[in-house]
Design a protein around this motif. Sequence first.
Motif, PDB file in Angstrom:
ATOM      1  N   MET A   1       0.836  -1.195   0.000  1.00 46.86           N
ATOM      2  CA  MET A   1       0.000   0.000   0.000  1.00 46.86           C
ATOM      3  C   MET A   1       0.882   1.262   0.000  1.00 46.86           C
ATOM      4  SD  MET A   1      -2.962   0.986   2.689  1.00 46.86           S
ATOM      5  CE  MET A   1      -3.517   2.661   2.866  1.00 46.86           C
ATOM      6  N   GLU A   2       0.486   2.263  -0.766  1.00 43.12           N
ATOM      7  CA  GLU A   2       1.287   3.481  -0.848  1.00 43.12           C
ATOM      8  C   GLU A   2       1.124   4.312   0.423  1.00 43.12           C
ATOM      9  OE1 GLU A   2       1.828   5.304  -5.037  1.00 43.12           O
ATOM     10  OE2 GLU A   2      -0.189   4.502  -4.921  1.00 43.12           O
ATOM     11  N   ALA A   3       2.144   5.144   0.708  1.00 43.05           N
ATOM     12  CA  ALA A   3       2.152   5.926   1.929  1.00 43.05           C
ATOM     13  C   ALA A   3       1.069   7.004   1.890  1.00 43.05           C
ATOM     14  CB  ALA A   3       3.528   6.557   2.089  1.00 43.05           C
ATOM     15  N   ARG A   4       0.699   7.469   3.095  1.00 41.58           N
ATOM     16  CA  ARG A   4      -0.273   8.561   3.205  1.00 41.58           C
ATOM     17  C   ARG A   4       0.247   9.776   2.438  1.00 41.58           C
ATOM     18  NH1 ARG A   4      -0.341  10.644   8.098  1.00 41.58           N
ATOM     19  NH2 ARG A   4      -2.477  11.396   8.073  1.00 41.58           N
ATOM     20  N   GLY A   5      -0.641  10.409   1.680  1.00 38.01           N
ATOM     21  CA  GLY A   5      -0.248  11.576   0.895  1.00 38.01           C
ATOM     22  C   GLY A   5       0.213  11.220  -0.508  1.00 38.01           C
ATOM     23  N   ARG A   6       0.497   9.930  -0.728  1.00 38.12           N
ATOM     24  CA  ARG A   6       0.931   9.528  -2.071  1.00 38.12           C
ATOM     25  C   ARG A   6      -0.127   8.686  -2.779  1.00 38.12           C
ATOM     26  NH1 ARG A   6       5.972  11.235  -3.319  1.00 38.12           N
ATOM     27  NH2 ARG A   6       7.520  11.355  -1.661  1.00 38.12           N
ATOM     28  N   SER A   7      -1.018   8.083  -2.015  1.00 42.18           N
ATOM     29  CA  SER A   7      -1.989   7.187  -2.631  1.00 42.18           C
ATOM     30  C   SER A   7      -3.147   7.970  -3.236  1.00 42.18           C
ATOM     31  CB  SER A   7      -2.517   6.195  -1.591  1.00 42.18           C
ATOM     32  OG  SER A   7      -3.181   6.904  -0.579  1.00 42.18           O
ATOM     33  N   CYS A   8      -3.782   7.352  -4.208  1.00 37.19           N
ATOM     34  CA  CYS A   8      -4.943   7.962  -4.848  1.00 37.19           C
ATOM     35  C   CYS A   8      -6.148   7.062  -4.558  1.00 37.19           C
ATOM     36  CB  CYS A   8      -4.706   8.073  -6.356  1.00 37.19           C
ATOM     37  SG  CYS A   8      -6.081   8.866  -7.179  1.00 37.19           S
ATOM     38  N   PRO A   9      -7.036   7.476  -3.656  1.00 39.16           N
ATOM     39  CA  PRO A   9      -8.166   6.616  -3.297  1.00 39.16           C
ATOM     40  C   PRO A   9      -9.017   6.265  -4.521  1.00 39.16           C
ATOM     41  CG  PRO A   9      -7.995   8.503  -1.821  1.00 39.16           C
ATOM     42  CD  PRO A   9      -7.029   8.736  -2.924  1.00 39.16           C
ATOM     43  N   LEU A  10      -9.540   5.068  -4.509  1.00 41.76           N
ATOM     44  CA  LEU A  10     -10.395   4.596  -5.614  1.00 41.76           C
ATOM     45  C   LEU A  10     -11.563   5.551  -5.862  1.00 41.76           C
ATOM     46  CD1 LEU A  10      -9.659   2.087  -7.109  1.00 41.76           C
ATOM     47  CD2 LEU A  10     -11.425   0.831  -5.834  1.00 41.76           C
ATOM     48  N   SER A  11     -12.047   6.153  -4.773  1.00 40.13           N
ATOM     49  CA  SER A  11     -13.211   7.049  -4.895  1.00 40.13           C
ATOM     50  C   SER A  11     -12.881   8.325  -5.669  1.00 40.13           C
ATOM     51  CB  SER A  11     -13.735   7.418  -3.505  1.00 40.13           C
ATOM     52  OG  SER A  11     -12.711   8.068  -2.769  1.00 40.13           O
ATOM     53  N   TYR A  12     -11.601   8.573  -5.909  1.00 38.25           N
ATOM     54  CA  TYR A  12     -11.200   9.768  -6.661  1.00 38.25           C
ATOM     55  C   TYR A  12     -11.287   9.530  -8.169  1.00 38.25           C
ATOM     56  CZ  TYR A  12      -9.014  12.184  -2.655  1.00 38.25           C
ATOM     57  OH  TYR A  12      -8.756  12.841  -1.482  1.00 38.25           O
ATOM     58  N   ARG A  13     -11.431   8.272  -8.562  1.00 37.22           N
ATOM     59  CA  ARG A  13     -11.269   7.978  -9.996  1.00 37.22           C
ATOM     60  C   ARG A  13     -12.597   8.027 -10.734  1.00 37.22           C
ATOM     61  NH1 ARG A  13      -6.833   3.315  -9.026  1.00 37.22           N
ATOM     62  NH2 ARG A  13      -5.455   4.658  -7.827  1.00 37.22           N
ATOM     63  N   TYR A  14     -12.510   8.453 -11.982  1.00 40.45           N
ATOM     64  CA  TYR A  14     -13.673   8.476 -12.867  1.00 40.45           C
ATOM     65  C   TYR A  14     -13.167   8.410 -14.290  1.00 40.45           C
ATOM     66  CZ  TYR A  14     -12.175  13.356 -12.424  1.00 40.45           C
ATOM     67  OH  TYR A  14     -11.412  14.490 -12.383  1.00 40.45           O
TER      68      TYR A  14
END
Length: 337
Positions: free
Chosen positions: A1-14
């Motif tokens: 899992m990527e570190a906090r601040g670097r990950s892109c939550p799935l809910s951000y994608r479209y």
Amino acid sequence: MEARGRSCPLSYRYQPEALAEPAKLEAHTLYVVGGLYGNPVALRAILERADREPGGPPAIVCNGDVHWLDVDPGDFQAISEAVLARHATKGNVEAELASEGSDQDAGCGCAYPDYVTDEVVDRSNQIMTRLRATAARFPELVGRLGALPRYLTAQVATERIGIVHGDPESQAGWRLALEAMEPGDPDVRRQVGWRGRPTTTAELLDWFGRAKVSVFASTHTGLPFAQVIADGRQDRLVINNGSAGLPNFAGTSYGVITRLSGDLRPPADSLYGTTVGALRCDALPVRFDLDQWRARFLAQWPPGSPGHRSYFSRITGGTHLRLDQAARDGVRLMPGC
Ligand SMILES: [Fe+2]
């Protein structure tokens, strides 16, 4: 899992097709205000500029990260209320404030690419922790901010505008960052330490076609630019306003917003701009009272604090970017700016 601040939550994608919806608003003149970053002095300057629009008040869309450095409860409340009274989409900051208590912890939600240093990412996560403590006092406002859409399609004159926070595939995407655009600017890429996959003309044209828009207006990645993309006989435009609430250029102290209008005359205060179809598109300066903002900032982020270490030099001296680097292919630097 990527570190906090670097990950892109799935809910951000479209998908870009999500923007191919009927326009949610129509306007003769529209301001896109991204990255206010908690600066109430800049917000006041933007509203005053709107009052001076010759054709009457413009529509205003705040496209996210309205909050960031406003850990003062009074500022947080006033900015929330002003933004929620207008059209708005949420940025990663608002999305993460509203996700408090969920399983997901993306830190600041910035989805920082690997060329942004760990120190910057750590400080962003610390800022987010302090901002969450302020936001916790306003659950109703935070709920409304979290319920804002992730993107918005607007119509100005006969042109459709895709307003995003990050890019056409992600709310916190970096594909419309200046440093990712082709042809690459070697100075910009060196200054930000960029590495990665450039955003090609073919990808941009694919996104424009799928979203059925003439313009993508974004923010999030911090540095402003505008670039025309030739599409057969039609021109398209990518315009990123950088930050409305923080200085954007070397040796300057003003924020930047995007102005789109069916009135084809360039506004007198345009920094750079162009015409796309029936649309005049410009970057406008947000000339706020710097002394007032600096005092407000220092009261919340004294020397040694993560906010001070990350932003004080930008507030007082701007960035490394020159105006001519922001006015890219097909975009004219305006005289006198
Ligand atoms: Fe952002």
